[in-house]
Design an enzyme around this catalytic site. Structure first.
Site, mmCIF file in Angstrom:
data_model
loop_
_atom_site.group_PDB
_atom_site.id
_atom_site.type_symbol
_atom_site.label_atom_id
_atom_site.label_comp_id
_atom_site.label_asym_id
_atom_site.label_seq_id
_atom_site.Cartn_x
_atom_site.Cartn_y
_atom_site.Cartn_z
ATOM 1 C CD GLN A 52 -30.135 -37.398 -100.073
ATOM 2 O OE1 GLN A 52 -30.664 -36.681 -99.222
ATOM 3 N NE2 GLN A 52 -30.646 -37.541 -101.287
ATOM 4 C CG ASP B 173 -36.917 -39.262 -96.671
ATOM 5 O OD1 ASP B 173 -37.266 -38.153 -97.116
ATOM 6 O OD2 ASP B 173 -35.734 -39.673 -96.685
ATOM 7 C CE LYS C 19 -33.261 -34.100 -99.176
ATOM 8 N NZ LYS C 19 -33.226 -35.569 -99.208
HETATM 9 C C1 BQF Z 1 -34.999 -27.484 -108.189
HETATM 10 C C2 BQF Z 1 -33.677 -36.575 -105.639
HETATM 11 C C3 BQF Z 1 -33.488 -38.179 -107.416
HETATM 12 C C4 BQF Z 1 -32.923 -39.105 -106.544
HETATM 13 C C5 BQF Z 1 -32.734 -38.793 -105.212
HETATM 14 C C6 BQF Z 1 -34.684 -28.192 -105.822
HETATM 15 C C7 BQF Z 1 -33.941 -30.415 -105.279
HETATM 16 C C8 BQF Z 1 -33.830 -30.695 -106.627
HETATM 17 C C9 BQF Z 1 -34.169 -29.739 -107.569
HETATM 18 C C10 BQF Z 1 -33.596 -31.421 -104.255
HETATM 19 C C11 BQF Z 1 -34.017 -35.264 -105.128
HETATM 20 C C12 BQF Z 1 -34.632 -34.226 -106.021
HETATM 21 C C13 BQF Z 1 -33.735 -34.966 -103.799
HETATM 22 C C14 BQF Z 1 -34.588 -28.490 -107.165
HETATM 23 C C15 BQF Z 1 -33.963 -33.620 -103.210
HETATM 24 C C16 BQF Z 1 -35.201 -33.081 -105.218
HETATM 25 O O1 BQF Z 1 -34.831 -26.275 -107.950
HETATM 26 O O2 BQF Z 1 -35.553 -27.880 -109.211
HETATM 27 C C17 BQF Z 1 -34.361 -29.154 -104.879
HETATM 28 O O3 BQF Z 1 -32.761 -31.161 -103.422
HETATM 29 N N1 BQF Z 1 -34.246 -32.640 -104.222
HETATM 30 C C18 BQF Z 1 -33.178 -35.994 -102.973
HETATM 31 O O4 BQF Z 1 -32.942 -35.782 -101.795
HETATM 32 O O5 BQF Z 1 -32.916 -37.190 -103.475
HETATM 33 C C19 BQF Z 1 -33.108 -37.525 -104.779
HETATM 34 C C20 BQF Z 1 -33.859 -36.929 -106.977
#
Ligand code: BQF
Length: 283
Positions: free
Chosen positions: A95, A118, A51
């Protein structure tokens, strides 16, 4: 099979956000996102880094608040209060998950709805339900963009969502409904899941189980969107859909990584820009 390229679609969204951010800068308006992370969950650390990197890329300021795992609810609340009244902070996200002694709902309820990028605050959840929204929840919004990128229309289609979380499944169903899909939400107590998923023209898997969706569960030619972020036995990142098994049968399918994940980040950038514009009364 057509691969849906989440990296490419997300890059296009981020480029547009960057362009608009540069325009705002000319008017003397900057865009700032505050990210709160509590404790040292390694996955959360990766997500927060993603992020911050995206913020830098589109020209936002990012403010990270990395708090120790022992942080109290009062300390966390006080930080949210401070960020709510900081004019340089246009968006606030905490987060998740939080350490178990902290109350996630209390934090979400405390974030100003205007800065809730969010879209987890009950006021914003209510807006989504009614269909009048300024912020869409990032992951479901990203999924909609990926569906749009296929050219497949949602209107009139059988749409099936596997999973009913507040963060993905429920809002996902609502966005598909707003586009006139006929929507079914399935979950762990669903009887005969396969008979339902096999009829889906558009299938969104948000189950949380590695390689859960197999070819015999999908309809020939379906749009298959994989929201999963799991580790398999070998520790490899994999989705909720068994990609190798499903790829020939699906009409369109997202990979993991490189599918929904990058879109989640891109939508967070879009929401933060929207928040900054609203706070500065720019249309
Ligand atoms: C990619 C998330 C589960 C629980 C809490 C790019 C992200 C992930 C994968 C990423 C996720 C999943 C995020 C890829 C944020 C997505 O290249 O495939 C980016 O950073 N995510 C989160 O903040 O909390 C989570 C999944």
């Amino acid at each position: 099979m057509n691969l849906i390229d989440g990296k490419a679609v997300s890059a296009a969204v981020r480029a547009k956000v960057a362009e608009e951010t540069a325009e705002l800068k000319k008017k003397g308006v900057s865009v700032g996102l505050a990210v709160i992370i509590v404790g040292d969950d390694p996955a959360s650390r990766v997500y927060v880094n993603n992020k911050k990197k995206a913020c830098a890329e589109v020209g936002f300021e990012s403010f990270e608040y990395a708090l120790p795992a022992e942080t109290t609810q009062e300390e966390l609340n006080a930080l949210v209060d401070k960020l709510n009244s900081d004019p340089k902070v246009n968006g606030i996200l905490c987060q998740l998950p939080l350490p178990s002694h902290l109350d996630e709902n209390e934090v979400i309820n405390r974030i100003s709805p205007a800065k809730d990028v969010d879209a987890f605050h009950p006021a914003n959840v209510g807006h989504i339900m009614i269909g009048d929204y300024s912020f869409l929840p990032c992951t479901p919004a990203g999924v909609m963009e990926l569906i749009h990128s296929t050219g497949v229309e949602v209107k009139g289609k059988n749409c099936v969502v596997i999973g009913r979380s507040n963060i993905v499944g429920k809002p996902m169903a609502m966005l598909l409904l707003h586009e006139h899909g006929t929507v079914t939400i399935t979950h762990s107590r669903t009887v005969d899941l396969k008979s339902i998923t096999s009829r889906a023209d558009i299938l969104v898997a948000a189950v949380g189980k590695a390689n859960f969706v197999k070819a015999d569960m999908i309809k020939e030619g379906a749009v298959v969107i994989d929201v999963g972020m799991n580790r398999n036995e070998a520790g490899k990142l994999c989705g909720d859909v068994d990609f190798e098994d499903c790829k020939e049968k699906a009409g369109y399918i997202t990979p993991v990584p490189g599918g929904v994940g990058p879109m989640t980040i891109a939508m967070l950038m879009r929401n933060t820009l929207t928040a900054a514009k609203q706070q500065n009364r720019i249309k």
